[in-house]
Design a protein around this motif. Structure first.
Motif, PDB file in Angstrom:
ATOM      1  N   THR A  38       0.839  -1.198   0.000  1.00 14.54           N
ATOM      2  CA  THR A  38       0.000   0.000   0.000  1.00 14.54           C
ATOM      3  C   THR A  38       0.869   1.242   0.000  1.00 14.54           C
ATOM      4  OG1 THR A  38      -1.679  -1.188   1.275  1.00 14.54           O
ATOM      5  CG2 THR A  38      -1.885   1.210   1.160  1.00 14.54           C
ATOM      6  N   SER A  39       0.618   2.108  -0.978  1.00 15.28           N
ATOM      7  CA  SER A  39       1.426   3.330  -1.082  1.00 15.28           C
ATOM      8  C   SER A  39       0.568   4.571  -0.896  1.00 15.28           C
ATOM      9  CB  SER A  39       2.138   3.383  -2.433  1.00 15.28           C
ATOM     10  OG  SER A  39       1.199   3.441  -3.477  1.00 15.28           O
ATOM     11  N   CYS A  40       1.242   5.643  -0.511  1.00 13.47           N
ATOM     12  CA  CYS A  40       0.605   6.932  -0.292  1.00 13.47           C
ATOM     13  C   CYS A  40       0.148   7.508  -1.633  1.00 13.47           C
ATOM     14  CB  CYS A  40       1.580   7.875   0.390  1.00 13.47           C
ATOM     15  SG  CYS A  40       0.910   9.536   0.670  1.00 13.47           S
ATOM     16  N   SER A  41      -1.057   8.012  -1.669  1.00 12.59           N
ATOM     17  CA  SER A  41      -1.611   8.586  -2.891  1.00 12.59           C
ATOM     18  C   SER A  41      -0.906   9.875  -3.303  1.00 12.59           C
ATOM     19  CB  SER A  41      -3.104   8.868  -2.698  1.00 12.59           C
ATOM     20  OG  SER A  41      -3.786   7.667  -2.474  1.00 12.59           O
ATOM     21  N   LEU A  42      -0.247  10.549  -2.369  1.00 14.34           N
ATOM     22  CA  LEU A  42       0.407  11.816  -2.676  1.00 14.34           C
ATOM     23  C   LEU A  42       1.860  11.680  -3.115  1.00 14.34           C
ATOM     24  CD1 LEU A  42      -0.953  14.090   0.201  1.00 14.34           C
ATOM     25  CD2 LEU A  42      -1.812  13.850  -2.132  1.00 14.34           C
ATOM     26  N   ASP A  43       2.593  10.761  -2.461  1.00  8.61           N
ATOM     27  CA  ASP A  43       4.024  10.714  -2.742  1.00  8.61           C
ATOM     28  C   ASP A  43       4.567   9.319  -3.036  1.00  8.61           C
ATOM     29  OD1 ASP A  43       4.143   9.504  -0.219  1.00  8.61           O
ATOM     30  OD2 ASP A  43       4.683  11.365   0.771  1.00  8.61           O
ATOM     31  N   GLY A  44       3.718   8.308  -3.022  1.00  8.84           N
ATOM     32  CA  GLY A  44       4.141   6.954  -3.368  1.00  8.84           C
ATOM     33  C   GLY A  44       4.881   6.204  -2.284  1.00  8.84           C
ATOM     34  N   MET A  45       5.069   6.804  -1.097  1.00  4.37           N
ATOM     35  CA  MET A  45       5.756   6.105  -0.012  1.00  4.37           C
ATOM     36  C   MET A  45       4.967   4.861   0.387  1.00  4.37           C
ATOM     37  SD  MET A  45       6.858   9.369   2.387  1.00  4.37           S
ATOM     38  CE  MET A  45       7.277   8.357   3.792  1.00  4.37           C
ATOM     39  N   LYS A  64     -11.670   1.902  -4.205  1.00  2.00           N
ATOM     40  CA  LYS A  64     -10.460   1.831  -3.391  1.00  2.00           C
ATOM     41  C   LYS A  64     -10.172   3.203  -2.795  1.00  2.00           C
ATOM     42  CE  LYS A  64      -8.508  -1.934  -5.989  1.00  2.00           C
ATOM     43  NZ  LYS A  64      -7.401  -2.465  -6.750  1.00  2.00           N
ATOM     44  N   PRO A  65      -9.682   3.210  -1.565  1.00  4.30           N
ATOM     45  CA  PRO A  65      -9.397   4.503  -0.926  1.00  4.30           C
ATOM     46  C   PRO A  65      -8.112   5.141  -1.434  1.00  4.30           C
ATOM     47  CG  PRO A  65      -8.913   2.692   0.568  1.00  4.30           C
ATOM     48  CD  PRO A  65      -9.490   2.077  -0.665  1.00  4.30           C
ATOM     49  N   ALA A  66      -8.010   6.422  -1.190  1.00  6.18           N
ATOM     50  CA  ALA A  66      -6.750   7.148  -1.348  1.00  6.18           C
ATOM     51  C   ALA A  66      -6.084   7.062   0.019  1.00  6.18           C
ATOM     52  CB  ALA A  66      -7.021   8.599  -1.730  1.00  6.18           C
ATOM     53  N   PHE A  67      -4.882   6.519   0.063  1.00 10.79           N
ATOM     54  CA  PHE A  67      -4.165   6.348   1.326  1.00 10.79           C
ATOM     55  C   PHE A  67      -3.186   7.484   1.555  1.00 10.79           C
ATOM     56  CE2 PHE A  67      -5.421   1.937   0.521  1.00 10.79           C
ATOM     57  CZ  PHE A  67      -5.886   1.571   1.766  1.00 10.79           C
TER      58      PHE A  67
END
Length: 172
Positions: A38-45, A64-67
């Motif tokens: 699972t990665s962050c929707s803003l920065d891919g972390m 699917k959620p934005a994480f």
């Protein structure tokens, strides 16, 4: 005759009004658990690689959620003037129950949570807002790590400073 025709049109419009209604648009979907990919929707972390509370938004029409790898990112997103997409649910982790270093599960409604602002505890992006389901857990956290307990509506737009962690993260 016109009254009968008007009543018939009203009945048809009422029936058509129900067509295509997605019941999800009026109900919050359940939060989704993160996994190793699972990665962050803003920065891919990758969320699982970092400590501190995570967050997610489920938008209307999306399955699917934005994480978010940090609660500050979520709060910034929710307070953003550009935020125009309809939201079905926004969730953060209850750090009164989740392990700070490896947070999993314990999702709670982001707008009903208690947040500790200004503590010494850092999340994935540096300083973060620690999230709790119970005010007593937030108060205990403050005793140990400092900060101030606030409800979502008390957090002012712009107070979620996103310039911290990513700029100073030597792991990225």
């Amino acid at each position: 005759m016109h009254a009968l025709l008007g009543a018939g049109i009203l009945a048809v419009l009422t029936l058509l009004g129900g067509c295509g209604n997605d019941s999800r648009s009026t109900q919050a979907l359940a939060p989704v658990e993160i996994d190793r990919s699972t990665s962050c929707s803003l920065d891919g972390m990758l969320l699982a690689d970092y400590p501190g509370p995570k967050a997610q938004i489920i938008y209307v029409g999306k399955d699917k959620p934005a994480f978010f790898c940090d609660t500050m990112e979520l709060i910034n997103q929710l307070h953003s003037g550009e935020q125009v997409r309809a939201i079905q649910g926004a969730y953060v982790q209850d750090m009164g129950k989740a392990d700070w270093n490896h947070p999993e599960g314990h999702w709670i409604d982001a707008k009903a949570a208690y947040y500790v602002v200004g503590s010494k505890r850092h999340g994935s992006m540096g300083p973060t807002f620690a999230s709790f389901a119970q005010e007593a857990d937030a108060a205990s956290f403050v005793q140990e790590y400092g900060g101030k307990v606030m409800k979502f509506e008390e957090i002012k737009p712009g107070s979620a400073d996103l310039s911290g962690g990513a700029l100073h993260d030597s792991h990225m």
